[in-house]
Design an enzyme around this catalytic site. Sequence first.
Site, short mmCIF file in Angstrom:
data_model
loop_
_atom_site.label_atom_id
_atom_site.label_comp_id
_atom_site.label_asym_id
_atom_site.label_seq_id
_atom_site.Cartn_x
_atom_site.Cartn_y
_atom_site.Cartn_z
N GLU A 170 54.07 49.34 22.71
CA GLU A 170 52.77 48.67 22.84
C GLU A 170 52.80 47.92 24.17
OE1 GLU A 170 50.10 48.69 20.82
OE2 GLU A 170 50.96 49.94 19.25
N CYS B 216 46.87 40.98 26.00
CA CYS B 216 47.08 42.34 26.52
C CYS B 216 45.79 43.14 26.62
CB CYS B 216 48.09 43.08 25.67
SG CYS B 216 47.59 43.16 23.94
#
Length: 469
Positions: free
Chosen positions: A226, A260
């Site tokens: 991720e 993010c």
Amino acid sequence: PEGDGGMGSVDGDAMSGNPYAGLVSHLRASWLSRKTRPMEYRVAQLEALGRFLDEKKQAVLEATAADMGKPPFEVELSETLLCKNELHETLNNLSHWMKDKHVDRPLATRLDSAFIRKEPYGVVLIIAPWNYPIYLILGPLIGAIAAGNCVIIKPSEISKNTERLVAEALPCYLDKDCFAVVTGGVQETTRLLENKFDYIFYTGSPPVGRIVMTAAAKHLTPVTLELGGKNPCYVSDTCDIPNMARRVVWGRFFNAGQTCIAPDYLLCSLEMQGKLLPALREAITEFYGPNPQESPDFGRIVGDKQFQRVRKLLCSGRVAIGGQTDEAERYIAPTILVDVQPSDPVMQEEIFGPILPIVVVANMDEAIDFINSRERPLAIYAFSSSDKVVNQVLERTSSGGFCGNDTLMHVTLTSLPFGGIGNSGLGMYHGKFTFDTFSHCRGCLKRGMGREPLNAPRYPPYSQKKFGI
Ligand code: NAD
């Protein structure tokens, strides 16, 4: 070693020379004992995680405030609530998710039993970053436990107060034979990664993602990565400007920009930029007051190194809004940059701080070309009153996720897979996707011992067969 959850065995250390070998083999023995297999065991561990969240609520607020001045409301929303949603969804559906899935059979196996069995991988490693230091540990952990794995958790050493809380408190809630926390930074993680794991779930930056995948490749260990990147946000000439401004400002400056999936830069026409700036300024003032440094709702940069890096990016283009910094507090004001060129430093790396550059494009086609000429991002955002425009951006680009006419919100749906593509990651999770990530799909066929004449057509000698006629 320091902070290995007190479970490293001296024998293991002496045998391999790796400080974590004893811990890994202890967890592997637990996994092989099949302790984590029964659903009741998994449910009990998940419920204990829920108690951790309830009982340590105040400690989580204090640790995340000490690490990066996280406003309590943001902690509730992005750490606690997201974890609780995942827990709720998992506990409600676990018995269904765990069931064998019976599948169609062709004629030759019509009388047999064919099914997919969801099995745990074994000993799993979860490596987390510092920006959402609870959710990015517990989110994957919930799925790893639900799927029946043993787990080693490696929090980020940068969010040191939360790291300490997780290392000290979490093991008190979970079965120590099956779940452990390892603390430390690059050196410790490097040694940890020398061990053979059955699955590695890594959240962090793309360069470290490569390091993790290289280490995993040595053992042919599957990975989820991720990662991050620069998330474009296209604003068309036709959109509700005040609403768009509030949604962008919220997504960019939540957690002081250390998200993010935050919109990393805006793409719009020069005309739109002129209209946008007053609306962005108004939204910033509405949210954080005339001086955001005094607002209890605006966070800080996590560490000195990160502060220096983000501050340097203020030199790109021209500051249109904000731009103030205070090194002592690691404060960077919510900032909008204009006159930014694609070659400027602020457009070369993920900003991961409270700065939003605007890159001017002629039209939607140019925006799409710009997006497609760069690495595939974790998220793409498009704002327009025309559904056609939003659909065009969705159709003609590629990214981990997409959200039309808002920012960040797609992450809140446990029914949507969350993950990157290309440089922004590999694999996906959230809700059932997390359970599936940590489960091996074992394809099984069970046949009876009789009915041999049905098998005769496939046996040699082949010379007597009339196959294909
Ligand atoms: P990072 O890559 O520096 O660190 C992440 C983890 O890796 C930490 O636990 C750290 O101790 C470990 N690590 C660091 N260097 C290592 C090395 N050389 N060898 C082995 N382990 C190492 O990332 P970060 O600064 O903590 O987080 C920021 C990045 O994470 C951003 O790029 C952001 O976009 C990304 N991120 C992605 C998601 C997502 O869900 N895709 C979520 C949050 C953050």
